[in-house]
Design a protein around this motif. Sequence first.
Motif, PDB file in Angstrom:
ATOM      1  N   ILE A 164      -1.007   2.558  11.839  1.00 12.97           N
ATOM      2  CA  ILE A 164      -1.876   2.499  12.050  1.00 12.97           C
ATOM      3  C   ILE A 164      -2.743   3.057  10.826  1.00 12.97           C
ATOM      4  N   LEU A 165      -2.032   4.780  10.864  1.00 11.53           N
ATOM      5  CA  LEU A 165      -2.775   5.532   9.273  1.00 11.53           C
ATOM      6  C   LEU A 165      -3.203   5.180   8.057  1.00 11.53           C
ATOM      7  N   ASP A 166      -1.659   4.593   8.174  1.00  9.90           N
ATOM      8  CA  ASP A 166      -1.857   3.923   6.449  1.00  9.90           C
ATOM      9  C   ASP A 166      -1.965   3.154   5.600  1.00  9.90           C
ATOM     10  N   ASN A 167      -2.829   2.287   7.260  1.00  7.71           N
ATOM     11  CA  ASN A 167      -3.292   0.842   6.950  1.00  7.71           C
ATOM     12  C   ASN A 167      -5.046   1.839   7.033  1.00  7.71           C
ATOM     13  N   LEU A 168      -4.998   2.429   7.636  1.00  2.10           N
ATOM     14  CA  LEU A 168      -6.670   3.350   7.209  1.00  2.10           C
ATOM     15  C   LEU A 168      -6.998   4.282   6.343  1.00  2.10           C
ATOM     16  N   TYR A 169      -5.856   4.306   5.857  1.00  3.47           N
ATOM     17  CA  TYR A 169      -5.817   5.178   4.518  1.00  3.47           C
ATOM     18  C   TYR A 169      -6.317   4.131   3.472  1.00  3.47           C
ATOM     19  N   ALA A 170      -5.428   3.153   4.037  1.00  2.00           N
ATOM     20  CA  ALA A 170      -5.564   2.173   2.306  1.00  2.00           C
ATOM     21  C   ALA A 170      -6.733   1.919   2.377  1.00  2.00           C
ATOM     22  N   GLU A 171      -7.921   1.557   3.696  1.00  2.00           N
ATOM     23  CA  GLU A 171      -9.145   1.328   3.904  1.00  2.00           C
ATOM     24  C   GLU A 171     -10.218   2.256   3.442  1.00  2.00           C
ATOM     25  N   GLY A 172      -9.929   3.346   3.471  1.00  2.00           N
ATOM     26  CA  GLY A 172     -10.638   4.273   2.437  1.00  2.00           C
ATOM     27  C   GLY A 172     -11.342   4.829   4.214  1.00  2.00           C
ATOM     28  N   LYS A 173     -10.335   4.596   5.351  1.00  2.00           N
ATOM     29  CA  LYS A 173     -11.255   5.387   6.989  1.00  2.00           C
ATOM     30  C   LYS A 173     -11.165   6.384   7.253  1.00  2.00           C
ATOM     31  N   VAL A 174      -9.804   6.854   6.902  1.00  2.00           N
ATOM     32  CA  VAL A 174      -9.956   8.201   7.533  1.00  2.00           C
ATOM     33  C   VAL A 174      -9.508   8.663   6.321  1.00  2.00           C
ATOM     34  N   GLU A 175     -10.163  10.714   6.620  1.00  2.00           N
ATOM     35  CA  GLU A 175      -9.869  11.553   6.521  1.00  2.00           C
ATOM     36  C   GLU A 175      -8.114  11.551   5.683  1.00  2.00           C
ATOM     37  N   PRO A 176      -7.741  12.432   5.390  1.00  2.00           N
ATOM     38  CA  PRO A 176      -6.643  12.450   4.642  1.00  2.00           C
ATOM     39  C   PRO A 176      -5.796  13.721   5.901  1.00  2.00           C
ATOM     40  N   MET A 177      -4.766  13.441   7.423  1.00  2.00           N
ATOM     41  CA  MET A 177      -4.017  14.408   7.915  1.00  2.00           C
ATOM     42  C   MET A 177      -2.946  14.594   8.049  1.00  2.00           C
ATOM     43  N   ILE A 195       0.819  -1.713  -0.358  1.00  2.00           N
ATOM     44  CA  ILE A 195      -0.021   0.253   0.319  1.00  2.00           C
ATOM     45  C   ILE A 195       1.165   1.103   0.295  1.00  2.00           C
ATOM     46  N   ALA A 196      -0.242   2.517   0.090  1.00  2.00           N
ATOM     47  CA  ALA A 196       1.153   3.891  -0.380  1.00  2.00           C
ATOM     48  C   ALA A 196       1.451   4.377   1.113  1.00  2.00           C
ATOM     49  N   HIS A 197       2.571   4.662   1.318  1.00  2.00           N
ATOM     50  CA  HIS A 197       2.750   5.537   2.941  1.00  2.00           C
ATOM     51  C   HIS A 197       3.050   6.614   3.041  1.00  2.00           C
ATOM     52  N   GLY A 198       2.753   6.869   4.335  1.00  2.00           N
ATOM     53  CA  GLY A 198       2.907   8.812   4.118  1.00  2.00           C
ATOM     54  C   GLY A 198       4.249   8.584   4.715  1.00  2.00           C
ATOM     55  N   LYS A 199       4.831   9.680   5.080  1.00  2.00           N
ATOM     56  CA  LYS A 199       6.084  10.083   5.595  1.00  2.00           C
ATOM     57  C   LYS A 199       6.093  10.840   6.914  1.00  2.00           C
ATOM     58  N   ILE A 200       7.336  10.275   7.448  1.00  2.00           N
ATOM     59  CA  ILE A 200       7.411  11.504   9.060  1.00  2.00           C
ATOM     60  C   ILE A 200       8.695  12.108   8.917  1.00  2.00           C
ATOM     61  N   ASP A 201       8.739  13.189   9.593  1.00  2.00           N
ATOM     62  CA  ASP A 201       9.394  14.590   9.799  1.00  2.00           C
ATOM     63  C   ASP A 201      10.245  14.843  10.439  1.00  2.00           C
ATOM     64  N   THR A 202      11.502  14.839  10.743  1.00  2.00           N
ATOM     65  CA  THR A 202      11.901  15.429  11.841  1.00  2.00           C
ATOM     66  C   THR A 202      11.931  17.246  12.086  1.00  2.00           C
TER      67      THR A 202
END
Length: 278
Positions: A98-111, A38-45
């Motif tokens: 957790i969020l990447d998986n929820l995005y893949a299922e269309g269960k969360v709003e992009p944030m 699935i597509a993944h988000g990114k974490i930056d410091t």
Amino acid sequence: MKKITSLLLPIFVIIFSFGVHAQVEQAPAGFDVLQNSIAHGKIDTVVYTSKTVGTERTTLVYTPPGYSAEKSYPVLYLLHGIGGDEFEWLNGGHPEIILDNLYAEGKVEPMIVVLPNGRAMKDDRAEGNIMAPDKVQAFATFEKDLLNDLIPFIENKYPVIADREHRAIGGLSMGGGQSLNFGLGNLDVFAWVGGFSSAPNTKQPAELVPNPEEAKKQLNLLFISCGDKDGLISFSKRTHDYMSENDIPHYYYVIPDGQHDFNVWKDSLYNYAQLLFK
């Protein structure tokens, strides 16, 4: 604001809902497992200047899959516990998975999700005596750092929707208490508030919400969760009881066999994230 009748589900979830959100239920198997397909988000410091503390401070920022500077996003400020720092969620709970998986299922709003260090002092590491008075006080001082320094920085650096309707706060343990204190105490800033296994730093309910009628008008979501085996559950329950007595819609999610640990906090984030910004 609509409200539905409270109900007791077989998995011991008590819901007092706003009538517009999905049912809360225990997270399914695999909700926190990395999926390479699935597509993944990114974490930056990133580093911001804190006038409150008088130094530069670091925070982690998660941007969702498909993030674009051409879009506008709501923001969740996700807070850690007394023994952690800005890396606690990342190391113990992997919210990005957790969020990447929820995005893949269309269960969360992009944030966008901001994971700050909630210990607002120059030496903000979780070292030595984490219960020392100055370190405990620093968690209260973080309210000023959050409101006056971090939020303006995020809203200047990222394409966020800068109003209360698109701003959420949530956290675990000490961070859960902070979230209830800062969120309910600043409903002109936050419309979405969540406390997971909130610690003794949580203010008394009548202090949190001195004007129930006004809170009903301003709150889009209040989410309270705790494990039923957690020795700190009384702080969540007293908040829930007060909200119920004053007919303030909220979710009270009691997780069966739940301790004071990331099993509860990951489950809480899984559910809380799905309720936000909808």
